[in-house]
Design an enzyme around this catalytic site. Structure first.
Site, PDB file in Angstrom:
ATOM      1  CB  ILE A 116      -0.995  -0.019   1.194  1.00  0.00           C
ATOM      2  CG1 ILE A 116      -2.155   0.940   0.963  1.00  0.00           C
ATOM      3  CG2 ILE A 116      -0.319   0.294   2.504  1.00  0.00           C
ATOM      4  CD1 ILE A 116      -3.124   0.502  -0.076  1.00  0.00           C
ATOM      5  CG  ASN A 144      12.083  -5.773   6.578  1.00  0.00           C
ATOM      6  OD1 ASN A 144      13.219  -5.927   6.127  1.00  0.00           O
ATOM      7  ND2 ASN A 144      11.255  -4.858   6.104  1.00  0.00           N
ATOM      8  CG  HIS A 197       5.508  -9.139   4.980  1.00  0.00           C
ATOM      9  ND1 HIS A 197       5.242  -9.063   6.320  1.00  0.00           N
ATOM     10  CD2 HIS A 197       6.227  -8.031   4.678  1.00  0.00           C
ATOM     11  CE1 HIS A 197       5.766  -7.969   6.822  1.00  0.00           C
ATOM     12  NE2 HIS A 197       6.385  -7.323   5.853  1.00  0.00           N
TER      13      HIS A 197
HETATM   14  P1  5GP Z   1       7.510  -4.606   7.047  1.00  0.00           P
HETATM   15  O1  5GP Z   1       8.207  -3.323   7.421  1.00  0.00           O
HETATM   16  O2  5GP Z   1       6.687  -5.173   8.177  1.00  0.00           O
HETATM   17  O3  5GP Z   1       8.464  -5.605   6.443  1.00  0.00           O
HETATM   18  O4  5GP Z   1       6.562  -4.213   5.862  1.00  0.00           O
HETATM   19  C1  5GP Z   1       5.188  -4.137   5.958  1.00  0.00           C
HETATM   20  C2  5GP Z   1       4.702  -3.597   4.644  1.00  0.00           C
HETATM   21  O5  5GP Z   1       3.312  -3.746   4.606  1.00  0.00           O
HETATM   22  C3  5GP Z   1       5.009  -2.117   4.446  1.00  0.00           C
HETATM   23  O6  5GP Z   1       5.776  -1.958   3.262  1.00  0.00           O
HETATM   24  C4  5GP Z   1       3.649  -1.450   4.370  1.00  0.00           C
HETATM   25  O7  5GP Z   1       3.595  -0.413   3.422  1.00  0.00           O
HETATM   26  C5  5GP Z   1       2.743  -2.611   3.999  1.00  0.00           C
HETATM   27  N1  5GP Z   1       1.400  -2.500   4.524  1.00  0.00           N
HETATM   28  C6  5GP Z   1       1.030  -2.156   5.777  1.00  0.00           C
HETATM   29  N2  5GP Z   1      -0.305  -2.214   5.926  1.00  0.00           N
HETATM   30  C7  5GP Z   1      -0.782  -2.618   4.724  1.00  0.00           C
HETATM   31  C8  5GP Z   1      -2.117  -2.864   4.245  1.00  0.00           C
HETATM   32  O8  5GP Z   1      -3.111  -2.722   4.940  1.00  0.00           O
HETATM   33  N3  5GP Z   1      -2.224  -3.257   2.951  1.00  0.00           N
HETATM   34  C9  5GP Z   1      -1.143  -3.437   2.141  1.00  0.00           C
HETATM   35  N4  5GP Z   1      -1.368  -3.810   0.884  1.00  0.00           N
HETATM   36  N5  5GP Z   1       0.123  -3.219   2.558  1.00  0.00           N
HETATM   37  C10 5GP Z   1       0.285  -2.809   3.837  1.00  0.00           C
END
Ligand code: 5GP
Ligand code: ZN
Length: 142
Positions: A39, A93, A106
């Site tokens: 997003i 991460n 993820h």
């Molecule tokens: P992290 O920092 O945990 O590895 O990355 C989480 C990712 O999830 C971030 O890049 C953030 O932009 C994305 N993200 C967070 N909330 C949502 C959501 O509700 N929908 C989508 N599609 N991506 C999300």
């Protein structure tokens, strides 16, 4: 222990996406995994590949689900290579100190188009709907 991971977490946004309780631009789905656009993309086509079963980190999910996740990651990387660019980062991460903000495992796939660094502060804008639609169609099977 891997098998102790609950199938879903009621407070997890990615579990909500799996169950269609929250919207997402979905690129790929099979019985055990899903891929959708981030997003707040670092670059055009930035996407996430997740297991449907909830687990905060890779080592929380059963080995079989880890393998299924890699298989889907492979599928989506091939699409990125064929349709967007052969240059991309794959990132996982794990833990807050490593930048994890969503605690449902993820892989990020972040296409790269030039030599510029997209990871600098302030470079992320919320995904635009028109652009998202185009990227989904480019990354969908013909
Ligand atoms: P992290 O920092 O945990 O590895 O990355 C989480 C990712 O999830 C971030 O890049 C953030 O932009 C994305 N993200 C967070 N909330 C949502 C959501 O509700 N929908 C989508 N599609 N991506 C999300
Ligand atoms: Zn979850």
């Amino acid at each position: 222990m891997a098998s102790a991971a609950p199938a879903r977490d009621p407070n997890c946004v990615f579990c909500d996406i799996v169950e269609r309780r929250a919207p997402a631009w979905i690129l790929f789905e099979d019985e055990h995994t899903m891929a959708f656009l981030d997003i707040f993309p670092f670059t055009r086509g930035h996407l996430l590949v997740i297991p449907k079963r909830h687990g905060a980190r890779l080592t929380d999910i059963p080995f079989e689900d880890q393998m299924r996740l890699i298989r889907s990651l492979d599928e989506i990387c091939r699409r990125v290579e064929q349709r967007l660019t052969p240059h991309y980062n794959v990132a996982l991460n794990t833990g807050a100190n490593a930048g994890q903000i969503v605690f449902h495992v993820h892989f990020h796939v972040i296409p790269r188009y030039g030599k510029g660094n997209p990871f600098g502060a302030g470079s992320r804008e919320r995904l635009d709907e028109t652009e998202a639609r185009k990227v989904v169609s480019e990354l969908s099977p013909a």
